[in-house]
Design an enzyme around this catalytic site. Sequence first.
Site, PDB file in Angstrom:
ATOM      1  N   ASP A  65      37.924  30.009  34.119  1.00  0.00           N
ATOM      2  CA  ASP A  65      37.720  31.417  34.438  1.00  0.00           C
ATOM      3  C   ASP A  65      36.343  31.677  35.033  1.00  0.00           C
ATOM      4  OD1 ASP A  65      38.736  34.143  34.361  1.00  0.00           O
ATOM      5  OD2 ASP A  65      37.211  34.510  32.833  1.00  0.00           O
TER       6      ASP A  65
ATOM      7  N   MET B 232      38.782  41.771  33.089  1.00  0.00           N
ATOM      8  CA  MET B 232      38.330  42.478  34.290  1.00  0.00           C
ATOM      9  C   MET B 232      37.562  41.589  35.248  1.00  0.00           C
ATOM     10  SD  MET B 232      39.495  45.511  33.995  1.00  0.00           S
ATOM     11  CE  MET B 232      38.592  46.250  35.351  1.00  0.00           C
ATOM     12  N   ARG B 233      37.325  40.321  34.876  1.00  0.00           N
ATOM     13  CA  ARG B 233      36.555  39.447  35.762  1.00  0.00           C
ATOM     14  C   ARG B 233      37.274  39.251  37.094  1.00  0.00           C
ATOM     15  NH1 ARG B 233      35.215  35.487  32.486  1.00  0.00           N
ATOM     16  NH2 ARG B 233      33.152  36.314  32.064  1.00  0.00           N
ATOM     17  N   ALA B 234      38.599  39.218  37.081  1.00  0.00           N
ATOM     18  CA  ALA B 234      39.343  39.038  38.325  1.00  0.00           C
ATOM     19  C   ALA B 234      39.076  40.176  39.297  1.00  0.00           C
ATOM     20  CB  ALA B 234      40.841  38.943  38.024  1.00  0.00           C
TER      21      ALA B 234
END
Length: 651
Positions: free
Chosen positions: A193, A274-276
């Site tokens: 990730d 929310m990193r995407a």
Amino acid sequence: MKPYPFTAVVGMPDLRLALVLSSISPAVGGVLVRGEKGTAKSTMVRALAGLLPGVDVVDACRFSCDPVEPDPACPDGPHAEGSPAHRRPARLVELPVGAAEDRVIGSLNLERALADGVTDFQPGLLAAAHRGLLYVDEVNLLHDHLVDTLLDAAAMGRATVEREGVSVSHAARFVLIGTMNPEEGELRPQLLDRFGLTVEVASSRDPELRVEVVRRRLAYEADPDGFAGQYAAADAELAADIEAAQRLLPSVKLPDDALRQIAEVCASFEVDGMRADIVTARTAVAHAAWAGRTEVTTDDVRVAARLALPHRRRRNPFDAPGISEEQLEQALQDAEPEGPGPDDDGPGSGAPPEGGEAPPPSQGGQEPSSGGSGGDQKPVGAGEAFRARRFEVKGTGEGAAGRRSRAITDNGRTIGVQPAGTKDGHPHLLATVRAAAPHQRSRGRSGAGLVVRPQDLRFARREGREGNLVLFCVDASGSMGARQRMREVKTAVLSLLLDAYQRRDKVGLVTFRASGAELALPPTISVDAAASRLDGLATGGRTPLAEGLLEAARVLRIEAVRDPLRRPLLVVVTDGRATSGADAVQRARQAAGLLAGNVTSIVMDCESGKMRLGLAAELAEHLGAEHVPVAEVAADTLAGAVRTRISGKAA
């Protein structure tokens, strides 16, 4: 010898674009390159460093501080305003898979700390990579303790060394680039990730393109400098375009309509967290700058989603990365902003065309041949994997770092000390002081500080966990062929494979049926390859149990030579019947005797029904193995059974 030119690499437009976008905006988070061996992954990454603009660093600063905004906590600082500075090329620092932790994060000079009372910190690879590129080839093989170090640095932008009461911290912001061959195992989800973008690469099947690749490589090996000179102008032009995009980047606007598109796409693909969204937004901005635009358009969002989302959709190690082009287009249309934006790709025309992504690989695996036996049954799929019990190898080893069995490792709890030269590790301050203290008078000590000699140094002896070789020996005979029974068996084995993935184990698969046994999957770190072979496993024929055990013994014997530090755990999956050949039962017992006492074994008993022969339990006794009914492989089932027995006794 000059490195291979970046523009001389043939094909791979997705990889080319992902590396360029990460160079334009390091905040994107780097690139993970997945692909089969021999696809020039490393060649292209190493060539990238020559395209990056130089960086200004403070003179005599080992931590590459920016003279405009120096790190206030720099170990070589503080740096006064207007400190002398110089410009140097951007660095590409390679992190070896087998590097020691001290080499990565840096180390303290223990002798100077004790004798002079000063903190003499020797920078590591993270310090060298600050404001540059950190490249990890075969990143999926990186030891867990190094993965943890990378995760901390990637999350905080700093590296911290806490040793013997001394704390040193310095900035460590870099573009993380990793390459890997999925056949050798997958990445831990946490590290996966952290990579902003991911690209799948494969060798071309076009003969003309392959001919050109070979022609260029041979020309480079014959005359590296001359070959590099042919592409010097093209590389210089590309470097100028990257620098221009970096200057334009702060001026690029991300309108609300584009932001809504990003949110719609990420929600459509059900990515975690929310990193995407953040990475997709940063990538879209970088792509707009690369195309020479000052506002993000739908085309930028489309390209960003193709690069930032595939690896974030995986729910377990056996899912293939990739995204659906149709789903992506539908999500973009659902949040289509008013008025189309320009379609000019500018210098970023190396982006792949719409719809050009290859479909994700099939997860079904190849069905093995029947071996000529009659009564073969079609493969039955496994059910949903569950949390399995942890089985471990007896004793304490010194193998590869992992999470299964006890071992003497570089990390873990301290269980003792050892002198220098035996097996150095982390310094042990108290033991070193104790070793040096009795000799201070004879060494003529006067004043503060201890007189420390190299022979006084003591290092911590630590106990942690190791990864093992888990070899599955699976009965695929006709007696295992009942559909519901085989589904239960495959589900249990799949759950153990998932457990092996999480514990950083190597796995192998031996199957036996009809009149013999075969090595369906040689020992590998690619747990998903084992899952694929298991999924396509057909059943039928008699039960050559002895042949299966002998093949397992042969595989373990060879693997002991190839990888002697990785201790084996044999999992025999059978109902215990032996029906192939003369004296089948006796031969099976003799084969079990060869393994008994030499290998930690488990017999997963697959026998079902009201009338049971108990043959698997007898096999476990001959193997000296733990006998585990297939229904008790699940950790929750075992805990429930224990609670039931305890409550029954209490009653």
